[in-house]
Design an enzyme around this catalytic site. Structure first.
Site, short mmCIF file in Angstrom:
data_model
loop_
_atom_site.label_atom_id
_atom_site.label_comp_id
_atom_site.label_asym_id
_atom_site.label_seq_id
_atom_site.Cartn_x
_atom_site.Cartn_y
_atom_site.Cartn_z
N ARG A 199 0.81 -1.22 0.00
CA ARG A 199 0.00 0.00 0.00
C ARG A 199 0.84 1.26 0.00
NH1 ARG A 199 -5.25 -0.04 3.75
NH2 ARG A 199 -6.33 -1.72 2.75
N ASP B 3 8.08 -23.46 5.78
CA ASP B 3 8.67 -23.58 7.10
C ASP B 3 10.16 -23.38 6.84
OD1 ASP B 3 10.12 -24.57 9.30
OD2 ASP B 3 8.38 -25.71 9.96
N HIS B 4 10.68 -22.20 7.19
CA HIS B 4 12.03 -21.89 6.70
C HIS B 4 13.11 -22.83 7.25
CE1 HIS B 4 12.58 -19.54 10.45
NE2 HIS B 4 13.88 -19.60 10.20
N GLU C 17 16.87 -19.28 21.53
CA GLU C 17 17.24 -17.96 21.00
C GLU C 17 17.64 -17.05 22.15
OE1 GLU C 17 14.77 -16.56 17.50
OE2 GLU C 17 13.29 -17.64 18.69
N HIS D 252 8.67 -25.59 13.25
CA HIS D 252 10.09 -25.91 13.11
C HIS D 252 10.53 -27.14 13.93
CE1 HIS D 252 9.84 -22.03 11.37
NE2 HIS D 252 10.06 -21.31 12.45
C1 BG6 Z 1 10.38 -17.81 13.21
C2 BG6 Z 1 9.71 -17.37 14.49
O1 BG6 Z 1 9.58 -18.72 12.53
O2 BG6 Z 1 11.63 -18.41 13.52
C3 BG6 Z 1 10.60 -16.41 15.24
O3 BG6 Z 1 8.47 -16.75 14.18
C4 BG6 Z 1 11.96 -17.02 15.47
O4 BG6 Z 1 10.00 -16.05 16.48
C5 BG6 Z 1 12.54 -17.53 14.16
O5 BG6 Z 1 12.80 -16.00 16.00
C6 BG6 Z 1 13.83 -18.30 14.42
O6 BG6 Z 1 14.43 -18.60 13.19
P1 BG6 Z 1 16.00 -18.85 13.10
O7 BG6 Z 1 16.22 -19.26 11.69
O8 BG6 Z 1 16.66 -17.56 13.47
O9 BG6 Z 1 16.32 -19.93 14.09
#
Ligand code: BG6
Length: 500
Positions: free
Chosen positions: A47, A182-183, A221, A245
């Site tokens: 936007r 899902d990265h 983290e 994850h």
């Molecule tokens: C994301 C979460 O999917 O993954 C975040 O929403 C998290 O809260 C992140 O910080 C962690 O990803 P990575 O790759 O830094 O371990």
């Protein structure tokens, strides 16, 4: 050079953080490595008002800051950025989709080829179904071979909402057009779990309850919720990390051997694991799951606010910033083997670590003093930020006596391959462009994962925590998480501290 078809990538949410930090740096690296098709257009939609030149320089800054190959900007940015464009559109308005259709038609004419069109939804979760409906109504995803739609997590808020969303999408698109990201699945070391297990004769024969005592998965983290308080209030650690994850990593560790690398074969095997995970009864949740929330304190020399003091967070919030659980995979291979998982914000260390703890070898042949330092074998798969695989075994210490010592045999990614491995989003975007859904979540997987955490979510939502906040930043979470595993005679494992 890629064999991918001419491609248009629409990034909905094109002015957002994910686009600048992850998506464009990933596409830039794919471009440098010649993985983008010769005809490729990347169009950000949002936007905000942005002249195309201003948009490009906004993205360039992101690449300079976040790309693994910052130095390549000088040489390649000008060429890469010719493919970039921006359109200011309201994605809730029908006329925006007419504009997109007209733009696709114009590009088709210019290229004299039928493009594959990818719609990447990097938008607030509540907008995703609205956009999907509008794309469908505008007939922009009619051809399942030539159109794809990518969803970022969260995919639903619970089992019911995920099922409803899947039903809605399945009415409009074919499952093979839907890419749920899902990265973690794009991370090199996560993908390597399959290689380690199934490309070596060594591990698979002992990968079962006869030899394995228990498995641990830690996704810790050091960062706080980092200004994402209002998102996190509707989520919490269990939803944010475990449902996706952590359970995906668990699936890769626990799945049966696939007969091929076909997308559905791999995903079926993972689904079997999710279906086999014991679903806790309400009365069992308390013994098998632990939640936590951080107070104010210090992490790595920096002062952090307590979760309840974060912007967008209720002062009496019950949301979990830490979650730990014990799971069992009820099948022959994993009978009675506990899988301990934990994740949290503001913890002691940024580490994603999978530990396979083997059963002890019998020590009766060794002298008593040797047995003092007796340790079971242990395989540690360090996913991030360190990337290594270490196998602990017993060795004899040099000297006249039979004195034993546990030692590590280490495979280090950086020494083997250098430190320039592709980012998860590169792998995943390349797969979307190529049309390979193996690393993406199918509808039934997402629902099965929600089913696993559903009992825990329900108990936690009906019984407010009595002790929040219950851990200090920089710690390993609440004491109850230690107790969860100590009850079984185990302790959480961390990577050995390296001497500096
Ligand atoms: C994301 C979460 O999917 O993954 C975040 O929403 C998290 O809260 C992140 O910080 C962690 O990803 P990575 O790759 O830094 O371990």
């Amino acid at each position: 050079m890629t064999k991918a078809q001419p491609t248009i990538i629409y990034i909905f949410g094109g002015s957002g953080d994910l686009t600048q930090r992850k998506l464009i740096p990933a596409l830039f690296n794919l471009y440098i490595d010649s993985y983008l098709p010769k005809h490729c257009k990347i169009i950000g939609i949002a936007r905000n008002e942005f002249a195309t030149t201003a948009y490009k320089s906004h993205l360039k800054k992101g690449v300079q800051k976040f790309s693994r190959r910052k130095e390549a900007v000088k040489e390649s940015w000008a060429r890469f950025s010719k493919q970039l464009d921006y359109a200011q559109l309201d994605l809730t308005a029908d006329k925006s989709y007419k504009a997109i259709a007209a733009q696709i038609a114009a590009i088709r004419k210019e290229w004299e080829e039928e493009p594959t069109v990818i719609f990447y939804l990097s938008v607030a979760p509540q907008l995703a179904p609205i956009i999907a409906k509008k794309l469908s109504a505008a007939k922009l995803c009619e051809d399942p071979q030539r159109s794809r739609i990518v969803f970022e997590k969260p995919f639903g808020h619970d089992l019911e909402s995920a099922t409803t969303l899947n039903k809605t999408l399945c009415k409009m698109f074919k499952e093979e057009q839907i890419y749920r990201i899902d990265h973690y699945l794009g991370k090199e070391t996560v993908q390597n779990i399959l290689a380690l297990r199934f490309a070596n004769a060594l591990f698979e024969p002992i990968w079962n309850s006869h030899y394995i005592d228990h498995i641990q998965i830690t996704a810790a983290e050091t960062v706080s919720v980092e200004g994402r308080g209002s998102y996190y209030e509707g989520s919490g650690a269990l939803r944010d990390m475990v449902q996706n994850h952590v359970l995906q990593m668990l699936c890769l560790v626990a799945m049966e051997a696939p007969i091929s690398f076909d997308a559905d074969e791999i995903r079926n095997k993972k689904l079997d694991v999710l279906n086999a995970i014991r679903k806790w009864r309400t009365e069992d949740v308390h013994h098998n799951a632990v939640r936590g929330q951080y107070s104010k304190g210090w992490v790595e020399g920096t002062e952090v606010k307590g979760y309840r003091e974060e912007t967008g967070v209720a002062p009496d919030s019950d949301v979990d910033t830490f979650a730990a659980a014990r799971f069992y995979v009820d099948n022959w291979r994993w009978k009675d083997v506990p899988f301990y998982v934990r994740t949290g914000k503001c913890l002691n260390e940024k580490t994603t670590l999978i530990t396979i703890q083997f059963k002890p070898a019998p020590d009766f042949a060794f002298p008593e003093e040797a047995a003092h330092s007796w340790r079971s074998n242990r395989l540690m798969l360090s996913i991030a930020p360190k990337m290594d695989i270490r196998l602990r075994f017993q060795a004899k210490q040099p000297g006249p006596h039979m004195s034993l010592q546990p030692v590590d045999m280490v495979f280090n990614y950086y020494s083997a391959y250098g430190d320039n491995e592709p980012e998860a989003y590169e792998t995943l975007l390349e797969d979307v462009i190529e049309g390979n859904p193996t690393l993406f979540m199918r509808a039934d997987q997402v629902e099965a994962a929600w089913r696993v955490i559903k009992p825990i979510m329900e108990v936690w939502s009906t019984k407010p925590p009595v002790d929040f906040p219950n851990y200090t930043p920089g710690s390993w979470g609440p004491e109850d998480a230690e107790a969860l595993i100590a009850k079984d005679g185990h302790h959480w494992v961390a990577l050995p501290v390296e001497e500096s």
